[in-house]
Design a protein around this motif. Structure first.
Motif, mmCIF file in Angstrom:
data_model
loop_
_atom_site.group_PDB
_atom_site.id
_atom_site.type_symbol
_atom_site.label_atom_id
_atom_site.label_comp_id
_atom_site.label_asym_id
_atom_site.label_seq_id
_atom_site.Cartn_x
_atom_site.Cartn_y
_atom_site.Cartn_z
ATOM 1 N N THR A 1 0.821 -1.226 0.000
ATOM 2 C CA THR A 1 0.000 0.000 0.000
ATOM 3 C C THR A 1 0.848 1.266 0.000
ATOM 4 O O THR A 1 0.324 2.355 -0.219
ATOM 5 N N ARG A 2 2.134 1.135 0.221
ATOM 6 C CA ARG A 2 3.011 2.306 0.224
ATOM 7 C C ARG A 2 3.589 2.623 -1.151
ATOM 8 O O ARG A 2 4.290 3.623 -1.310
ATOM 9 N N LEU A 3 3.310 1.780 -2.131
ATOM 10 C CA LEU A 3 3.820 2.037 -3.478
ATOM 11 C C LEU A 3 3.005 3.138 -4.146
ATOM 12 O O LEU A 3 1.771 3.102 -4.135
ATOM 13 N N ASP A 4 3.691 4.087 -4.737
ATOM 14 C CA ASP A 4 3.009 5.137 -5.498
ATOM 15 C C ASP A 4 2.384 4.542 -6.754
ATOM 16 O O ASP A 4 2.967 3.661 -7.388
ATOM 17 N N GLY A 5 1.206 5.023 -7.083
ATOM 18 C CA GLY A 5 0.575 4.650 -8.339
ATOM 19 C C GLY A 5 -0.311 3.426 -8.289
ATOM 20 O O GLY A 5 -0.862 3.033 -9.309
ATOM 21 N N VAL A 6 -0.477 2.805 -7.118
ATOM 22 C CA VAL A 6 -1.351 1.637 -7.009
ATOM 23 C C VAL A 6 -2.780 2.121 -6.802
ATOM 24 O O VAL A 6 -3.075 2.830 -5.833
ATOM 25 N N ALA A 7 -3.668 1.753 -7.715
ATOM 26 C CA ALA A 7 -5.072 2.184 -7.623
ATOM 27 C C ALA A 7 -5.904 1.202 -6.809
ATOM 28 O O ALA A 7 -6.779 1.612 -6.045
ATOM 29 N N SER A 8 -5.657 -0.104 -6.981
ATOM 30 C CA SER A 8 -6.433 -1.085 -6.214
ATOM 31 C C SER A 8 -5.636 -2.367 -6.017
ATOM 32 O O SER A 8 -4.763 -2.712 -6.817
ATOM 33 N N ILE A 9 -5.990 -3.066 -4.925
ATOM 34 C CA ILE A 9 -5.350 -4.323 -4.546
ATOM 35 C C ILE A 9 -6.464 -5.302 -4.198
ATOM 36 O O ILE A 9 -7.315 -4.990 -3.373
ATOM 37 N N GLU A 10 -6.469 -6.462 -4.840
ATOM 38 C CA GLU A 10 -7.436 -7.511 -4.521
ATOM 39 C C GLU A 10 -6.674 -8.779 -4.169
ATOM 40 O O GLU A 10 -5.887 -9.267 -4.965
ATOM 41 N N SER A 11 -6.926 -9.291 -2.969
ATOM 42 C CA SER A 11 -6.211 -10.466 -2.485
ATOM 43 C C SER A 11 -7.128 -11.681 -2.470
ATOM 44 O O SER A 11 -8.280 -11.581 -2.064
ATOM 45 N N SER A 12 -6.587 -12.817 -2.903
ATOM 46 C CA SER A 12 -7.294 -14.098 -2.827
ATOM 47 C C SER A 12 -6.364 -15.093 -2.149
ATOM 48 O O SER A 12 -5.209 -15.241 -2.553
ATOM 49 N N PHE A 13 -6.889 -15.769 -1.130
ATOM 50 C CA PHE A 13 -6.080 -16.720 -0.380
ATOM 51 C C PHE A 13 -6.320 -18.132 -0.895
ATOM 52 O O PHE A 13 -7.471 -18.544 -1.054
ATOM 53 N N ALA A 14 -5.235 -18.848 -1.156
ATOM 54 C CA ALA A 14 -5.342 -20.234 -1.612
ATOM 55 C C ALA A 14 -5.761 -21.104 -0.430
ATOM 56 O O ALA A 14 -5.140 -21.056 0.632
ATOM 57 N N LEU A 15 -6.801 -21.885 -0.616
ATOM 58 C CA LEU A 15 -7.256 -22.804 0.427
ATOM 59 C C LEU A 15 -6.469 -24.108 0.393
ATOM 60 O O LEU A 15 -6.289 -24.760 1.421
ATOM 61 N N GLY A 16 -6.020 -24.487 -0.771
ATOM 62 C CA GLY A 16 -5.250 -25.708 -0.934
ATOM 63 C C GLY A 16 -4.606 -25.706 -2.302
ATOM 64 O O GLY A 16 -5.025 -24.978 -3.194
ATOM 65 N N GLN A 17 -3.595 -26.508 -2.454
ATOM 66 C CA GLN A 17 -2.894 -26.605 -3.733
ATOM 67 C C GLN A 17 -3.308 -27.897 -4.422
ATOM 68 O O GLN A 17 -3.074 -28.984 -3.891
ATOM 69 N N VAL A 18 -3.931 -27.769 -5.569
ATOM 70 C CA VAL A 18 -4.390 -28.931 -6.321
ATOM 71 C C VAL A 18 -3.261 -29.486 -7.179
ATOM 72 O O VAL A 18 -3.060 -30.694 -7.264
ATOM 73 N N LYS A 19 -2.497 -28.588 -7.799
ATOM 74 C CA LYS A 19 -1.366 -29.007 -8.621
ATOM 75 C C LYS A 19 -0.307 -27.931 -8.569
ATOM 76 O O LYS A 19 -0.617 -26.747 -8.572
ATOM 77 N N TYR A 20 0.932 -28.361 -8.517
ATOM 78 C CA TYR A 20 2.059 -27.439 -8.601
ATOM 79 C C TYR A 20 3.160 -28.153 -9.350
ATOM 80 O O TYR A 20 3.524 -29.274 -9.005
ATOM 81 N N SER A 21 3.667 -27.520 -10.368
ATOM 82 C CA SER A 21 4.763 -28.111 -11.120
ATOM 83 C C SER A 21 5.660 -26.997 -11.635
ATOM 84 O O SER A 21 5.173 -25.934 -12.008
ATOM 85 N N ILE A 22 6.913 -27.244 -11.626
ATOM 86 C CA ILE A 22 7.861 -26.321 -12.247
ATOM 87 C C ILE A 22 8.394 -26.906 -13.553
ATOM 88 O O ILE A 22 9.153 -26.270 -14.269
ATOM 89 N N ALA A 23 7.976 -28.118 -13.861
ATOM 90 C CA ALA A 23 8.464 -28.801 -15.069
ATOM 91 C C ALA A 23 7.640 -28.374 -16.284
ATOM 92 O O ALA A 23 6.432 -28.549 -16.309
ATOM 93 N N LEU A 24 8.314 -27.824 -17.276
ATOM 94 C CA LEU A 24 7.651 -27.479 -18.531
ATOM 95 C C LEU A 24 7.406 -28.752 -19.338
ATOM 96 O O LEU A 24 8.225 -29.679 -19.305
ATOM 97 N N PRO A 25 6.323 -28.815 -20.090
ATOM 98 C CA PRO A 25 6.019 -30.022 -20.876
ATOM 99 C C PRO A 25 6.842 -30.082 -22.159
ATOM 100 O O PRO A 25 6.340 -29.902 -23.258
ATOM 101 N N VAL A 26 8.130 -30.353 -22.030
ATOM 102 C CA VAL A 26 9.046 -30.334 -23.161
ATOM 103 C C VAL A 26 9.286 -31.699 -23.801
ATOM 104 O O VAL A 26 9.954 -31.788 -24.825
ATOM 105 N N ALA A 27 8.777 -32.747 -23.184
ATOM 106 C CA ALA A 27 9.022 -34.091 -23.717
ATOM 107 C C ALA A 27 8.557 -34.191 -25.161
ATOM 108 O O ALA A 27 7.552 -33.610 -25.543
ATOM 109 N N ALA A 28 9.317 -34.928 -25.953
ATOM 110 C CA ALA A 28 8.968 -35.107 -27.371
ATOM 111 C C ALA A 28 7.598 -35.764 -27.460
ATOM 112 O O ALA A 28 7.312 -36.722 -26.770
ATOM 113 N N SER A 29 6.754 -35.203 -28.319
ATOM 114 C CA SER A 29 5.394 -35.744 -28.422
ATOM 115 C C SER A 29 5.281 -36.880 -29.388
ATOM 116 O O SER A 29 6.053 -37.204 -30.158
#
Length: 156
Positions: A128-156
């Motif tokens: 809230t101390r940053l200049d130029g911010v008009a609005s902030i909307e926060s959403s809290f994650a209740l749980g993580q369904v999927k998390y991956s850092i692996a890109l789908p690069v495997a040969a198709s």
């Protein structure tokens, strides 16, 4: 940049799952000997395809169980305003991800904190101390369904 061949893609797929695999194990799994496999990995690093090797840390195990997704709307979308916002948030360790967006919001952030009180502190002392911010909307994650850092690069 040259296109990745099937072996490069297989190397990337394996390394994304376990970057601590030995070069011999990697070579065996992609059907090469260790020396050519090592050359390919080194070339992928030099070309910027592999950008770094990291350890993934469990968020809850280190006392940061709360994920907050924050939509930010700026007062103006001039380049200098966008750059100023990006520079400011890039130094905050709580911000794990930040995306410049299309649509009704300018930025989407993913923030991790230990609890709601810590998020309130983050909000009041930083965001809230940053200049130029008009609005902030926060959403809290209740749980993580999927998390991956692996890109789908495997040969198709």
């Amino acid at each position: 940049m040259a296109l990745l061949d099937a072996i490069d893609r297989k190397i990337l797929s394996i390394l994304q799952q376990d970057c601590r695999i030995t070069m011999q194990e990697l070579a065996d799994r992609v059907g090469l000997s260790a020396s050519p496999c090592h050359r390919r990995v080194r070339l992928l690093e030099e070309r910027g395809v592999i950008t770094r090797h990291v350890a993934l840390v469990d968020q809850a195990a280190v006392g940061l169980p709360v994920s907050v997704f924050i939509s930010i709307k700026l007062e103006r979308q001039k380049e200098e305003d966008l750059d100023r916002f990006a520079r400011s948030i890039s130094t905050w360790p709580e911000v794990l991800e930040c995306y410049l967006m299309t649509g009704p919001r300018d930025y989407l952030l993913r923030v991790v904190v230990p609890d709601l009180a810590a998020y309130e502190t983050f909000l009041k002392t930083k965001l809230t101390r940053l200049d130029g911010v008009a609005s902030i909307e926060s959403s809290f994650a209740l749980g993580q369904v999927k998390y991956s850092i692996a890109l789908p690069v495997a040969a198709s």
